[in-house]
Design an enzyme around this catalytic site. Structure first.
Site, short mmCIF file in Angstrom:
data_model
loop_
_atom_site.label_atom_id
_atom_site.label_comp_id
_atom_site.label_asym_id
_atom_site.label_seq_id
_atom_site.Cartn_x
_atom_site.Cartn_y
_atom_site.Cartn_z
CD GLU A 97 1.19 -35.33 -28.17
OE1 GLU A 97 0.88 -34.13 -28.25
OE2 GLU A 97 2.28 -35.78 -28.57
CB CYS A 250 14.05 -25.61 -36.50
SG CYS A 250 13.40 -24.44 -37.73
CB CYS A 257 20.84 -22.60 -39.75
SG CYS A 257 19.30 -21.64 -39.54
CB CYS A 260 19.21 -27.57 -39.69
SG CYS A 260 17.64 -28.09 -40.41
CB CYS A 266 15.91 -24.59 -45.04
SG CYS A 266 15.11 -23.32 -44.04
#
Length: 424
Positions: A97, A250, A257, A260, A266
């Protein structure tokens, strides 16, 4: 029905590029369905909702997709292994991270493995000389992260007996760990219900709800909306599922799309304008700063380097001697594209050198300039070369091999220019 706005913290977009990584295959549908049936994956019931049915379907659909399509990353426990009880190593989660802040997955992955080979545990990193950490970090940018990396490792060992704390509140006490990083570690490493919000997740949420308020002011509202569909179990997997969805499907400019798993919920997809989200404030042009560096070369082909001051850009890193970087464009001579020594103040050891040394430095030959972009400004450095022969260096400078690791990118650009010119 949306949360307050006004937060000015910038989005972290480090994971936006990951197309070169593979996906998990294999059939684990029965295992996944059994666990999802046993776990409570429903969203908050008291959150404001526009379409409760669609919102309630987001978490199960996305987790099912993640279980079959998760990216294979060196710091990640695969979803099948996670479901079987394998727990992520908090040290690996933390290290990844920190490295991923403002840096792409493709860049971080090989460097992560290098770090892990040298410092396999937080105790190893805490015992390492800080200079080694800084040198290994060279080229990754945002060098304050490297200083904080070492300081954080020391604090984990000294304060927490070598074990990372498992709550957001305690994680936030560690050097270099902000709100996003604390939430990510808590969720991924300890499966805490911490709402993780990075650039990918902001984009997914903004499109799911067609949220029109621009970033960065929309961050609090996007956090509230994300919390409204966050499940009550598998928090680490869900956070990583959202990250993977944003990185591979995305996407910022060309969302896929049709691939997705949550497009049915959405609003932006339904409106046919997913690529228009998230909205963003127009960026202000970055100012340009100027300065110069001097490549002081020896008879044996080595160059002089300094250790930069602890505070400020590239703090504690090796660098070439030269000027400060505060000179604005309007103060630079319009008669030349380069910066001369008399136009900007010297900085570091050469500013304290005796008059004879400074006279030699003033006779440096200009070989060109390099440009580098930092977060808030562009930097243009004129590169000068001085042959120092066998003379002793001014105090605070040391000889180094031009190809040695440890130089930040902007300094390496200057050295590469010098080497290219010296071959002509």
């Amino acid at each position: 029905m949306q949360g307050p706005e006004g937060c000015t913290s910038h989005a972290i977009n480090a994971r936006a590029h990951a197309s070169s990584f593979h996906f998990h295959g294999g059939s684990i549908a029965q295992t996944v369905m059994a666990h999802q049936t046993a776990l409570d994956l429903s969203p908050d019931t008291d959150a404001p909702v526009a379409d409760p049915l669609s919102r309630a379907q987001i978490a199960p659909a996305l987790l099912n997709w993640y279980d079959h399509h998760a990216r294979v990353l060196p710091w990640r426990v695969a979803p099948a292994a996670r479901l079987s009880g394998v727990r992520p190593d908090p040290y690996r989660v933390w290290l990844s991270e920190i490295m991923l802040q403002q840096t792409t997955v493709a860049t971080v992955a090989p460097r992560f493995n290098e770090f892990l080979a040298r410092w396999p545990t937080v105790a190893h990193m805490a015992r390492a000389p800080r200079e080694d950490i800084l040198a290994a970090w060279a080229g990754l940018g945002y060098y304050a992260r490297a200083r904080n990396l070492h300081a954080c490792a020391e604090q984990v060992v000294e304060t927490f007996d070598g074990r990372f704390p498992d709550t957001e509140e305690k994680l936030l006490t560690l050097p270099g760990v902000g709100a996003y990083t604390a939430a990510a570690i808590a969720a991924i490493a300890f499966d805490e219900r911490a709402i993780v919000l990075d650039g990918n997740i902001e984009r997914v949420t903004a499109r799911l709800f067609a949220h029109d308020a621009p970033l960065p002011g929309a961050k609090p509202a996007l956090r509230q909306l994300t919390q409204s569909y966050w499940p009550h179990a598998r928090h680490g997997c869900f956070a990583q599922a959202l990250m993977d969805l944003g990185a591979s499907v995305c996407r910022p400019k060309t969302p896929l799309c049709s691939q997705c798993p949550v497009r049915g919920a959405c609003a932006a997809w339904a409106a046919g304008n997913a690529a228009d989200y998230p909205k963003k404030q127009p960026k202000k042009p970055k100012p340009v700063r100027h300065g110069f560096v001097v490549v002081i070369s020896s008879t044996h082909g080595r160059i002089a380097v300094e250790t930069r001051p602890e505070r400020g850009l590239l703090g504690g890193m090796l660098g070439l001697p030269g000027s400060d970087w505060s000179t604005p464009q309007e103060n630079i001579s319009k008669q030349s594209d380069t910066v001369e020594a008399e136009q900007v103040p010297l900085a570091g050891p050469i500013a304290q050198a005796d008059k004879r040394a400074q006279n030699r430095l003033a006779k440096g030959q200009t070989v060109g300039r390099v440009r580098h972009t930092f977060t808030h400004f562009h930097l243009e450095l004129t590169v000068q070369v001085v042959d120092w022969g066998k003379s002793a260096l001014p105090a605070g400078l040391q000889w180094a091999d031009p190809g040695a690791k440890g130089l930040p990118t902007v300094m390496k650009k200057a050295v590469d220019l010098y080497l290219a010119q010296s071959r002509l």
